[in-house]
Write a protein that holds these residues in place. Sequence first.
Motif, PDB file in Angstrom:
ATOM      1  N   SER A   1     121.615 151.097  77.464  1.00  0.00           N
ATOM      2  CA  SER A   1     121.822 151.636  76.122  1.00  0.00           C
ATOM      3  C   SER A   1     120.546 151.564  75.287  1.00  0.00           C
ATOM      4  CB  SER A   1     122.941 150.852  75.432  1.00  0.00           C
ATOM      5  OG  SER A   1     122.567 149.494  75.339  1.00  0.00           O
ATOM      6  N   LEU A   2     120.550 152.238  74.165  1.00  0.00           N
ATOM      7  CA  LEU A   2     119.411 152.217  73.254  1.00  0.00           C
ATOM      8  C   LEU A   2     119.379 150.888  72.502  1.00  0.00           C
ATOM      9  CD1 LEU A   2     119.467 155.816  71.735  1.00  0.00           C
ATOM     10  CD2 LEU A   2     117.853 154.884  73.378  1.00  0.00           C
ATOM     11  N   VAL A   3     118.233 150.228  72.573  1.00  0.00           N
ATOM     12  CA  VAL A   3     118.053 148.935  71.917  1.00  0.00           C
ATOM     13  C   VAL A   3     116.637 148.852  71.354  1.00  0.00           C
ATOM     14  CG1 VAL A   3     119.704 147.736  73.418  1.00  0.00           C
ATOM     15  CG2 VAL A   3     117.286 147.788  74.034  1.00  0.00           C
ATOM     16  N   ARG A   4     116.420 147.855  70.517  1.00  0.00           N
ATOM     17  CA  ARG A   4     115.079 147.557  70.045  1.00  0.00           C
ATOM     18  C   ARG A   4     114.447 146.591  71.032  1.00  0.00           C
ATOM     19  NH1 ARG A   4     113.748 144.840  64.356  1.00  0.00           N
ATOM     20  NH2 ARG A   4     115.441 146.234  63.824  1.00  0.00           N
TER      21      ARG A   4
ATOM     22  N   PRO B   1     114.832 144.515  76.089  1.00  0.00           N
ATOM     23  CA  PRO B   1     115.467 144.112  74.835  1.00  0.00           C
ATOM     24  C   PRO B   1     114.807 142.835  74.301  1.00  0.00           C
ATOM     25  CG  PRO B   1     117.117 144.645  76.488  1.00  0.00           C
ATOM     26  CD  PRO B   1     115.786 144.625  77.185  1.00  0.00           C
TER      27      PRO B   1
ATOM     28  N   GLU C   1     109.402 146.430  68.388  1.00  0.00           N
ATOM     29  CA  GLU C   1     109.302 147.460  67.361  1.00  0.00           C
ATOM     30  C   GLU C   1     109.632 148.857  67.877  1.00  0.00           C
ATOM     31  OE1 GLU C   1     105.412 147.091  65.645  1.00  0.00           O
ATOM     32  OE2 GLU C   1     105.801 145.039  64.995  1.00  0.00           O
ATOM     33  N   LEU C   2     109.965 148.966  69.157  1.00  0.00           N
ATOM     34  CA  LEU C   2     110.239 150.271  69.756  1.00  0.00           C
ATOM     35  C   LEU C   2     111.717 150.368  70.109  1.00  0.00           C
ATOM     36  CD1 LEU C   2     109.014 152.919  70.934  1.00  0.00           C
ATOM     37  CD2 LEU C   2     108.692 151.671  73.074  1.00  0.00           C
ATOM     38  N   ARG C   3     112.290 151.532  69.865  1.00  0.00           N
ATOM     39  CA  ARG C   3     113.684 151.762  70.247  1.00  0.00           C
ATOM     40  C   ARG C   3     113.675 152.612  71.511  1.00  0.00           C
ATOM     41  NH1 ARG C   3     118.642 151.121  68.342  1.00  0.00           N
ATOM     42  NH2 ARG C   3     120.130 152.821  68.407  1.00  0.00           N
ATOM     43  N   GLY C   4     114.396 152.138  72.530  1.00  0.00           N
ATOM     44  CA  GLY C   4     114.441 152.858  73.788  1.00  0.00           C
ATOM     45  C   GLY C   4     115.574 152.373  74.665  1.00  0.00           C
ATOM     46  N   GLN C   5     115.612 152.908  75.876  1.00  0.00           N
ATOM     47  CA  GLN C   5     116.652 152.505  76.830  1.00  0.00           C
ATOM     48  C   GLN C   5     116.321 151.128  77.393  1.00  0.00           C
ATOM     49  OE1 GLN C   5     116.607 156.366  79.147  1.00  0.00           O
ATOM     50  NE2 GLN C   5     118.800 155.840  79.158  1.00  0.00           N
TER      51      GLN C   5
END
Length: 170
Positions: A85-88, A112, A117-121
Amino acid sequence: MKEHSGMRPHDIVVLLKIAAKKGDSWYMKDLAHELNISASEISESINRSVIAGLIFADKKRLMKTAILDFLRYGLPYVYPQQPGSLVRGIATAHSAKPLKDIIQSEEPFVWPYFKGELRGQAIAPLHSKVPESCLKDEKFYELMSLCDALRVGKAREKNLAFKELEKRLC
């Protein structure tokens, strides 16, 4: 001689931390502190790696060709990973150096991490303390990110990651 009960994911982390030191002297207690892994786990990890033929019996010198073979042919099958899922978090695989300069992608992969500072899978790291440890050591961070590219990448990403690993380990 101790019985070998199989490699664990953090054994790769320990070997790559040693590789990141590029021949500088180190002690197990230093690895434990830098990786936030107990000294006894570091010792057991190195013993498993000796038995597996990934580090010499002196427990100081890496068998680089064997490590590269294991990373290329074993890592994606033994410790596979599916993006979640998308997480920081903190960039990894093709989203981190050195591959991010070579591969353009709209889908960042991250470990995770609450300070990220990046949002991604989400990509689960080989050990829970990897993101924190990588922030303190750029060479180690590159090695761990390249390993994740081997774990989650397509053929092109895997080939590029392996070439970069070869450059850094040999």
